[in-house]
Design an enzyme around this catalytic site. Structure first.
Site, PDB file in Angstrom:
ATOM      1  N   ASP A  96      82.340  69.366  23.336  1.00  0.00           N
ATOM      2  CA  ASP A  96      83.290  68.746  24.272  1.00  0.00           C
ATOM      3  C   ASP A  96      83.881  69.787  25.215  1.00  0.00           C
ATOM      4  OD1 ASP A  96      84.898  66.774  25.370  1.00  0.00           O
ATOM      5  OD2 ASP A  96      85.670  66.075  23.436  1.00  0.00           O
ATOM      6  N   ASP A 112      84.943  57.956  27.880  1.00  0.00           N
ATOM      7  CA  ASP A 112      85.843  57.623  26.773  1.00  0.00           C
ATOM      8  C   ASP A 112      86.166  56.134  26.771  1.00  0.00           C
ATOM      9  OD1 ASP A 112      86.003  60.036  25.562  1.00  0.00           O
ATOM     10  OD2 ASP A 112      87.821  60.694  26.589  1.00  0.00           O
TER      11      ASP A 112
HETATM   12  C1  GLA Z   1      87.389  63.819  24.401  1.00  0.00           C
HETATM   13  C2  GLA Z   1      86.130  63.066  24.012  1.00  0.00           C
HETATM   14  C3  GLA Z   1      86.445  62.063  22.931  1.00  0.00           C
HETATM   15  C4  GLA Z   1      87.038  62.754  21.740  1.00  0.00           C
HETATM   16  C5  GLA Z   1      88.263  63.555  22.158  1.00  0.00           C
HETATM   17  C6  GLA Z   1      88.769  64.405  21.029  1.00  0.00           C
HETATM   18  O1  GLA Z   1      88.268  63.004  25.068  1.00  0.00           O
HETATM   19  O2  GLA Z   1      85.558  62.464  25.116  1.00  0.00           O
HETATM   20  O3  GLA Z   1      85.289  61.351  22.579  1.00  0.00           O
HETATM   21  O4  GLA Z   1      86.073  63.602  21.179  1.00  0.00           O
HETATM   22  O5  GLA Z   1      87.982  64.402  23.254  1.00  0.00           O
HETATM   23  O6  GLA Z   1      89.855  65.153  21.388  1.00  0.00           O
END
Ligand code: GLA
Length: 726
Positions: A477, A547
């Site tokens: 990420d 997300d």
């Molecule tokens: C980002 C990712 C999510 C999750 C969060 C965790 O927003 O896109 O899927 O992994 O971080 O903090």
């Protein structure tokens, strides 16, 4: 051979099955753009240069050299000499003078495609592609510029990149090095791009082309949620099936600019490359700079043809992962299920239940390391929090494996929390301007990946974790953009290199990870889909798309993403309702049908699902196994777009041999007094007979007349329809 040099006319023609790209060497040794578009069969086309029109040959009409520079179709325009349109390269000498003139010196044609050092790029061998190298030089500065063009023999693709070398005595400063430029007459073009925000990535937008400059760009340090390194010029009649499209997509994950400029003569210049904002690269004597690759696709058969060309190129010549042609394990991720609030028992309960329903891998998301219990701390402390995961990671993974599931884990390796052991030890490891407050975002800073010791330090921690247990998958990420750009180690005259060096450092880390763990399934992610780009696909066969897991929001996001990227790369999961981002309630099967256009998985607490929903999970996981080979390897056709018609969305995946297809139809909104409608199918063989829900149809009937969809009572209804040759 895809590349022809017409010696007599001093013209290069780059041919793909359906397109031609032409470059001419002017009498004065300028390289001029001749043509890009539908394939030309004639080899003598130098007349396209309009050399008989003043002021086109400076050596014969020197008094108008400025006009020449400002209207000639330059193949790689330079700043500072008289072309007032957007330049592709801008060089400042050690004395501070800004200007360069590149004159053609020679060429090479080679089979295959050379690697771009340190950068992701498409690849191909002698039977796939041919590369043209055009050598140009600025005598005064001693700068040699090589323009690279690769022609893919079976695909309508030309890729471009540029290498700049300093053969002079003194250093120079590169203030701009774009990767591609084309000039052509306007034909009433419209500009197409992808725009968005967090949880709303890559929505397609089409705008009229006006005079002046229109650009799509990012200087956030990543390709970004907001704008996307893709630009297309389309003729006004364009649809999925008709119209002309000139598209550029950048194989790069940092700052970019994609621009189109219409000038006083109604000519259009389209450019793409690293954003010059915040960019200065010092090139010492003997050094070289390699500009990332731009993929150019021309289609005279509408957007659909462009899409499928990108998909084929990326599946065959960009993504390297061994998982590309494999069914990925159906995963369940605990982020929306638990956020930071989990322990080993909670994870194990999810794993046990999930494994009963056909799910194959548990992914432990954010919150397992350091003392992280919210997003306020611990990034950089990549060691397991044993207060949370009692018994440690190895034990947890073994227990998960006992349930028959694989195990995956989340990292955010490019970041450092102010509240972390790592920051206490190495405060200078964060990107920062000494003496200034470092701007926080999600309470975190960005690591200075321009430094090898930072890369080594963090990489080692990640690698140790991966060695400590049987881990099959990593979600990598990146949850913030870059600010306060400064490196504590780089000298003053190299601070302008940080953005690009950062991206190179990140690529280096991912390359190392893949070399050390060749069987690891890597999924990239950036606060959802802020770094869903062709650069990252070189490292991971899939990227978390957004997300926003709401099925209806996902329609536009996935439509925009699939405009360029193969659906096998789109991270898509089923989540609970009301949806955590928009609060919408949608039927469970619609959530599944939409996520099926991607990698497929779950993002929910499966232990809390109703009996009926659990039953649906069982059915969906079976459907995934039934359809994924087709979805992953087939051709994608966009039939209708909710974005355009406000009511219904539909798409198809058709197998390469046209024997099988899967059609998904979503009635987004019910319509009062609505009648049934016919949706015309695409991609089928007109002469084959197909069966759909027990009835037989001739391909041509489905293509020209379509399939009937009744108006349903209620929103968000959807169907997945199997089509098979009789
Ligand atoms: C980002 C990712 C999510 C999750 C969060 C965790 O927003 O896109 O899927 O992994 O971080 O903090």
């Amino acid at each position: 051979m895809g590349i022809i040099f017409n010696q007599k006319e001093q013209v290069f023609l780059l041919n793909t099955p359906n397109t031609t790209y032409g470059i001419a060497i002017a009498d004065d040794k300028y390289l001029l753009h001749l043509y890009y578009g539908k394939r030309l069969e004639q080899e003598s086309v130098r007349y396209l240069l309009r050399e008989d029109e003043p002021p086109f040959v400076p050596s014969k009409n020197l008094r108008e050299k400025n006009s020449f520079l400002d209207c000639a179709p330059m193949e790689y325009p330079e700043a500072g000499m008289g072309d007032y349109r957007e330049s592709a390269i801008s060089i400042r000498s050690i004395d501070g003078y800004r200007g360069s003139e590149l004159f053609y010196e020679g060429y090479d044609i080679e089979e295959g495609k050379p690697k771009l050092e340190g950068l992701p790029a498409t690849w191909g061998g002698a039977s796939d592609c041919t590369t043209l190298k055009l050598y140009c030089k600025d005598q005064l500065l001693g700068i040699k510029v090589t323009l690279l063009y690769t022609v893919f023999e079976q695909l309508d693709v030309v890729t471009r990149s540029v290498v700049v070398e300093n053969h002079g005595e003194d250093p120079v400063y590169l203030e701009k090095v774009l990767s591609a430029c084309i000039d052509m007459d306007d034909r009433g073009f419209e500009v197409m791009g992808l725009f968005g925000s967090w949880a709303r990535e890559r929505h397609i937008q089409k705008m009229p082309l006006g005079y002046g400059r229109q650009n799509i760009s990012s200087f956030k340090g990543e390709s970004s949620h907001q704008e996307h390194p893709f630009l297309a010029l389309v003729t006004p009649e364009v649809t999925q099936e008709v119209g002309e499209v000139y598209a550029m997509n950048f194989v790069y994950s940092g700052n970019f600019i994609a621009q189109v400029e219409k000038n006083q003569f109604d000519s259009v210049r389209m450019t793409m490359g690293i954003h010059p904002e915040g960019f200065t690269w010092k090139l010492d004597k003997g050094e070289r700079f390699v500009a990332p690759e731009v993929v150019m696709v021309y289609s005279s058969e509408g957007l659909g043809k462009m899409t499928r060309t990108f998909h084929n190129l990326y599946r065959e010549h960009l993504i390297r992962s061994p998982y590309l042609h494999q069914k990925r394990p159906i995963l369940i991720n605990n982020w929306e299920a638990t956020y930071f609030d989990f322990d080993e028992k909670k994870l194990l309960d999810i794993a046990k239940e999930a494994s009963q329903l056909g799910i194959e891998m548990l992914v432990m998301d954010d919150g397992w390391f350091g003392h992280r219990s919210s997003d306020n701390s611990s990034l950089g402390d990549w060691f397991v929090n044993e207060n949370k995961l009692k018994g440690g990671l190895h034990q947890l993974v073994e227990n998960v494996k006992q349930t028959g599931m694989k195990f995956g884990i989340w990292f955010e390796p490019e970041m450092i929390s102010p509240d972390s052991e790592l920051f206490k030890k190495h405060p200078d490891w964060a990107i920062q301007i000494p003496g200034r407050e470092i701007t926080q975002s999600r309470a975190q800073y960005v690591l200075d990946l321009t430094r090898d010791e930072v890369i080594d330090g963090v990489y080692q921690m990640v690698s140790d974790v991966l060695h400590s247990a049987d881990i099959s998958y990593v979600k990598w990420d990146m949850n913030r953009q870059l600010t306060t750009i400064g490196s504590c180690k780089l000298p003053a005259d190299r601070q302008g290199e940080i953005y690009h060096r950062y991206v190179l450092g990140m690529y280096k880390m991912q390359e190392r990870l893949l070399q050390e763990f060749p069987n690891l399934l890597l999924e990239n992610c950036s606060g959802g889909g802020a770094r869903f780009d062709a650069g990252m696909l070189y490292y991971s066969p899939q990227i978390w798309c957004s997300d926003d897991t709401d099925a209806i929001e996902r329609l536009a996001i996935q439509e925009g993403t699939a405009l360029i990227y193969p659906v096998s790369t789109i991270g898509a999961h089923v989540s609970v309702c009301p949806n955590h981002t928009v609060g919408r309630e949608t039927p469970f099967d619609t959530r599944g049908n939409v996520a099926m256009l991607g990698t497929f998985g779950y993002e929910l607490d499966i232990t809390k699902l109703s009996k009926e929903d659990k039953q649906s999970v069982c059915e969906q996981t079976k459907q995934y196994h039934k359809y994924n080979d087709l979805v992953r390897e087939g051709d994608y056709y966009r039939l209708t777009s909710y974005r355009e018609n406000s009511y219904y969305d539909s798409w198809m995946i058709v197998s390469k041999d046209k024997k099988k297809a899967l059609l998904t139809y979503v009635q987004v909104k019910a319509r009062a007094n609505g009648k049934s409608r016919f949706v015309r199918l695409q991609g089928l063989d007109a002469n084959k007979t197909y069966t759909i829900q027990g009835k037989e149809y001739l391909g041509s009937t489905l293509l020209y007349a379509g399939l009937r969809f009744s108006a349903e009572f209620g929103d968000y209804k959807s169907q997945m329809i199997e089509i098979e040759e009789v």
